[in-house]
Write an enzyme that holds these catalytic residues in place. Structure first.
Site, PDB file in Angstrom:
ATOM      1  N   GLY A 150       0.832  -1.204   0.000  1.00  0.00           N
ATOM      2  CA  GLY A 150       0.000   0.000   0.000  1.00  0.00           C
ATOM      3  C   GLY A 150       0.857   1.240   0.000  1.00  0.00           C
ATOM      4  O   GLY A 150       2.004   1.225   0.444  1.00  0.00           O
ATOM      5  N   GLY A 202       2.777   7.748   3.793  1.00  0.00           N
ATOM      6  CA  GLY A 202       3.823   6.751   3.861  1.00  0.00           C
ATOM      7  C   GLY A 202       3.530   5.559   2.978  1.00  0.00           C
ATOM      8  O   GLY A 202       2.512   5.488   2.296  1.00  0.00           O
ATOM      9  N   THR A 203       4.444   4.588   3.026  1.00  0.00           N
ATOM     10  CA  THR A 203       4.337   3.364   2.244  1.00  0.00           C
ATOM     11  C   THR A 203       4.240   2.185   3.200  1.00  0.00           C
ATOM     12  O   THR A 203       4.949   2.132   4.216  1.00  0.00           O
ATOM     13  CB  THR A 203       5.568   3.208   1.330  1.00  0.00           C
ATOM     14  OG1 THR A 203       5.688   4.367   0.512  1.00  0.00           O
ATOM     15  CG2 THR A 203       5.426   1.985   0.445  1.00  0.00           C
ATOM     16  N   ASP A 244     -11.288  11.058   5.782  1.00  0.00           N
ATOM     17  CA  ASP A 244     -10.869  10.468   4.508  1.00  0.00           C
ATOM     18  C   ASP A 244     -11.394   9.039   4.384  1.00  0.00           C
ATOM     19  O   ASP A 244     -10.648   8.110   4.093  1.00  0.00           O
ATOM     20  CB  ASP A 244      -9.337  10.488   4.395  1.00  0.00           C
ATOM     21  CG  ASP A 244      -8.864  10.290   2.960  1.00  0.00           C
ATOM     22  OD1 ASP A 244      -9.659  10.546   2.035  1.00  0.00           O
ATOM     23  OD2 ASP A 244      -7.718   9.879   2.764  1.00  0.00           O
TER      24      ASP A 244
END
Length: 792
Positions: A517, A522-523, A630
């Site tokens: 993701g 961030g990752t 979100d």
């Protein structure tokens, strides 16, 4: 320390004492700046001489810290005129005037006060330096206080009024006055101004808004802004900004930083690192003057803000991006398409300096218009969704340029065909922060040298320097690894989570190789921990206020405990690395499963039910009132049994539960297609924005249609797709002959006839109620959960 060095140190002090001629009841010497300080009673603040360059000092106030060079300065008396490192002093005269003298010759700063009694100076626990007039048998009165003359920082309970302004520093390493100001304008609105070398412009609130837009009011009896101790920054024009850790007693400050953004910082007492807990401007490139004329600001979560010259232009000074770029060709008024090419720059906008606005202009008409105007050096051609017209904006100057992939429009620059039209990124500058300090040149009247004194001073300085080097070497050897351990201990104590080492997580993820993701914060990688637990490991982007996001997310999730909210196992805070370790969800995101048609109707219903339960907990049951802001399929994760967990609180917000008209949000939040109308029309933000987003997600699960599908049709004059999706479902319900027939027309064809008609109708009806335009017509998440629970 050896006896010989002690003798020389004593001799040095004795010589200095013999040469000092005290002429005031109070005095601080720059040559003894390590010891000549003023401490607040609670020892939280220190006032004294602060080094700002080579042989350059300012009288300042800072948060007390062991190493002065890394201390946080909150006020400076002489920021634009530092004094010499020798024979400069701060003195309180018997007349009641506090003066700062440079090299015993020039008065560079004073309070310009007078007293007939006994004046004295005191540094209060609030960080306020106060000059008092003490009278016998009477209470003292304040002659002067630093709180009335702020520089770039406000402390809790310090007021910013109509007669004051905050002025940013020039850079991270240069404390002199910069280009940005926070002040109350004549219309009683708190504003941010870029006061550049050549131009000035207001960039917050958004300059295209009228003064009373966005919940602000011009009808104020006073002009005052203040930060309270709990983290709420409020001004009399009705602007409010709350720290993400609002309600906690911490050390706090509001600072207008050198990059033009106003941020609230917080930290625990005794810690050295500050966390950004709120900021006014969420889009770094929307701040004016960041990149200079004829250049484009772009922002990347990894590398931060970057400036690039537009095609055909090059840097004026490749060491200072604020000077901008210059053309590589000679401008001419006689231009034609035969001699000029039009360079296309997508997703770029330059604010201001239009020659005019021309509606219903085609691209070719815009080209002809710009080439025919001598002053036009470029033009914007964009489509306006609100009126369905293409507009042309020829520009006289190219300032405040910024790139945004969400911007629907393009910029065009006429260039001679012989000009190199590549985007000039060879000398692109990345915002690294520091600007080298310059040695200040001053003309002083030379006094008569004393050779013996000079020899003793040089000799004693040599011995002191040698001892200092030895001390630093021993200190570094003994304590070089203690900083990270101490930080980890504090964080572990505060959160109760497991602290992981960076090397441990790197091994668990096989060098961060299996990405599962990616988002703005961030990752996320899949990893296997040493105890064989499978984890989702989120590496925060350090250049995107990584530490702030880290502390916010740990703080949020640390206080949450619910089966439908993502669980966190630990974190890494080692050096620059900020990493979060979550439980791993075997089936990934809802978005991935919808696109793969892996969900039957019962799973979709249960996902809607569980998500509603998790959001109801956030809104109404946990200690803080948390808005997610979100909600979308990418932020709903599914475990092995397809039970949903709400994830990614990078955009969450903590608010007061009883403040139903909260207006502390300073920018639009969320994802296009799922955002409530309140964001667009600057209406008060409540928990109903999450309800709206939830409704869009449920409609997407029911119909199989993504609100992002067909977004390119906006350019053809169509309305946004999420509105068409809602309108389409509403129309099917309105035109349905019987209660069940309309549901059959909107259900995802992939489900076929394999669903419960009654439950699907309940789900669709609740979803339509959630996406009502009027927020007051939408149900709460607890009501949604109760409705779905009753129908299951």
């Amino acid at each position: 320390m050896s006896s010989s060095s002690s003798i020389f140190s004593f001799s040095l002090v004795l010589i200095l004492l013999l040469h000092v001629q005290p002429s005031s009841p109070f005095s601080l010497s720059v040559e003894n700046h390590q010891d000549d300080i003023i401490l607040s009673p609670n020892r939280a603040f220190t006032a004294g001489f602060y080094p700002v360059g080579e042989n350059a000092y300012c009288f300042a106030i800072w948060f007390t810290q062991q190493h002065r060079q890394s201390a946080t300065v909150v006020w400076i008396a002489n920021r634009d005129q530092p004094v010499n490192g020798k024979r400069s002093s701060l003195s309180l005269l018997k007349t009641g005037n506090l003066i700062l003298t440079d090299a015993d010759q020039f008065t560079v700063w004073s309070t310009s006060t007078a007293s007939l009694n006994s004046p004295d100076v005191e540094l209060l626990d609030t960080g306020n330096l106060v000059l008092r007039d003490r009278r016998r048998n009477e209470t003292s009165s304040i002659l002067w206080q630093s709180f009335d003359f702020p520089t770039d920082t406000l402390l809790p309970e310090q007021s910013l009024t109509r007669h004051m302004k905050l002025v940013s520093a020039r850079s991270a390493g240069n404390f002199s006055s910069g280009f940005y100001q926070l002040f109350f304008d004549d219309d009683n609105i708190l504003r941010l101004l870029y006061e550049g070398p050549r131009i000035s412009s207001v960039y917050w609130p958004d300059p295209w808004l009228v003064s009373n837009s966005g919940g602000r009011t011009t009808y104020n009896s006073t002009r005052v802004a203040k930060l309270d101790p709990l983290g709420r920054f409020h001004s009399s024009d009705n602007f409010t900004m709350k720290a993400c850790d609002y309600g906690t007693v911490l050390q706090r400050r509001v600072t207008l930083d050198h990059d033009g953004n106003v941020r609230v910082y917080s930290r625990n007492d005794g810690e050295s690192e500050w966390s950004v807990s709120a900021q006014i401007q969420q889009e770094p490139c929307f701040i004016h003057g960041i990149c200079g004329p004829n250049s484009i600001c772009s922002y990347d979560t990894r590398s931060g803000r970057k400036c690039s010259c537009i095609p055909g232009y090059s840097w004026i000074n490749n060491q200072d991006w604020t000077q901008g770029c210059k053309p590589n060709f000679q401008r001419s008024c006689n231009r034609s398409e035969a001699d000029y090419q039009i360079q296309f720059i997508p997703h770029v906008d330059f604010y201001g300096y239009d020659l005019g606005s021309y509606p219903n202009h085609t691209y070719q008409q815009c080209v002809d218009l710009c080439l025919g105007l001598c002053e036009c050096i470029g033009f914007q051609h964009t489509f306006a969704i609100e009126n369905g017209l293409f507009w042309c904006y020829p520009k006289t100057q190219l300032l405040n340029g910024h790139r945004s992939e969400s911007f629907i429009g393009s910029f065009f620059v006429p260039l001679p065909r012989s000009t190199d039209n590549s985007l000039n990124e060879r000398n692109s500058l990345v915002c690294s922060g520091n600007v080298a300090a310059e040695q200040l040149e001053r003309a002083y009247v030379k006094g008569k040298d004393n050779g013996s004194v000079k020899f003793v001073l040089w000799f004693a300085s040599g011995i002191g320097g040698f001892e200092l080097v030895c001390f630093l070497l021993v200190w570094c050897f003994l304590f070089r690894d203690s900083g990270g351990d101490e930080q980890g201990y504090v964080l572990a104590a505060a959160t109760g989570f497991q602290r992981f080492g960076y090397s441990e997580l790197k091994k668990a993820t096989k060098g961060f190789s299996q990405e599962i993701g990616r988002g703005a914060g961030g990752t996320v990688y899949k990893g296997v921990l040493s105890d064989n637990r499978v984890a989702a490991i989120k590496v925060l982007h350090a250049a995107n206020q990584g530490e702030s996001e880290f502390l916010a997310e740990v703080g949020f999730i640390g206080r949450l405990n619910h089966m439908n909210l993502i669980g966190m196992w630990g974190y890494c805070a080692e050096g620059k690395h900020r990493i979060l370790v979550y439980e791993y969800m075997e089936n990934g995101t809802l978005a991935k499963n919808l696109s793969s048609n892996a969900l039957d109707w019962s799973k979709r219903y249960n996902i809607a039910l569980g998500t509603a339960r998790g959001l109801a907990y956030l809104h109404e049951e946990c200690l803080e009132w948390i808005l997610h802001c979100d909600i979308k399929p990418q932020n709903i994760l599914l475990d092995a049994n397809y039970q949903p967990t709400v994830a990614d609180f990078g955009l969450s917000k903590l608010l007061q539960r009883d403040d139903l008209n909260n207006s502390s949000f300073s920018r639009i939040r969320g994802t296009r297609g799922y955002m409530a109308p309140e964001w667009v029309f600057n209406l008060p933000i409540t928990s109903k924005v999450d309800v709206y987003s939830y409704g869009i997600v449920v409609l997407e699960m029911i119909t199989g249609k993504s609100p992002m599908t067909g977004i390119i049709q906006i350019l053809e004059g169509a309305e946004p797709h999420h509105e068409r999706l809602v309108t389409w479902v509403r129309e099917k319900k309105r035109s349905g002959a019987k209660g069940a027939s309309w549901v059959e027309q909107v259900v995802d064809p992939a489900l076929g006839k394999n669903y419960d008609m009654n439950k699907m109708e309940i789900l669709a009806t609740v979803a339509l109620e959630c996406v009502a335009e009027d927020k007051d017509m939408r149900p709460s998440m607890s009501q949604v959960y109760q409705r779905l629970q009753a129908g299951s």
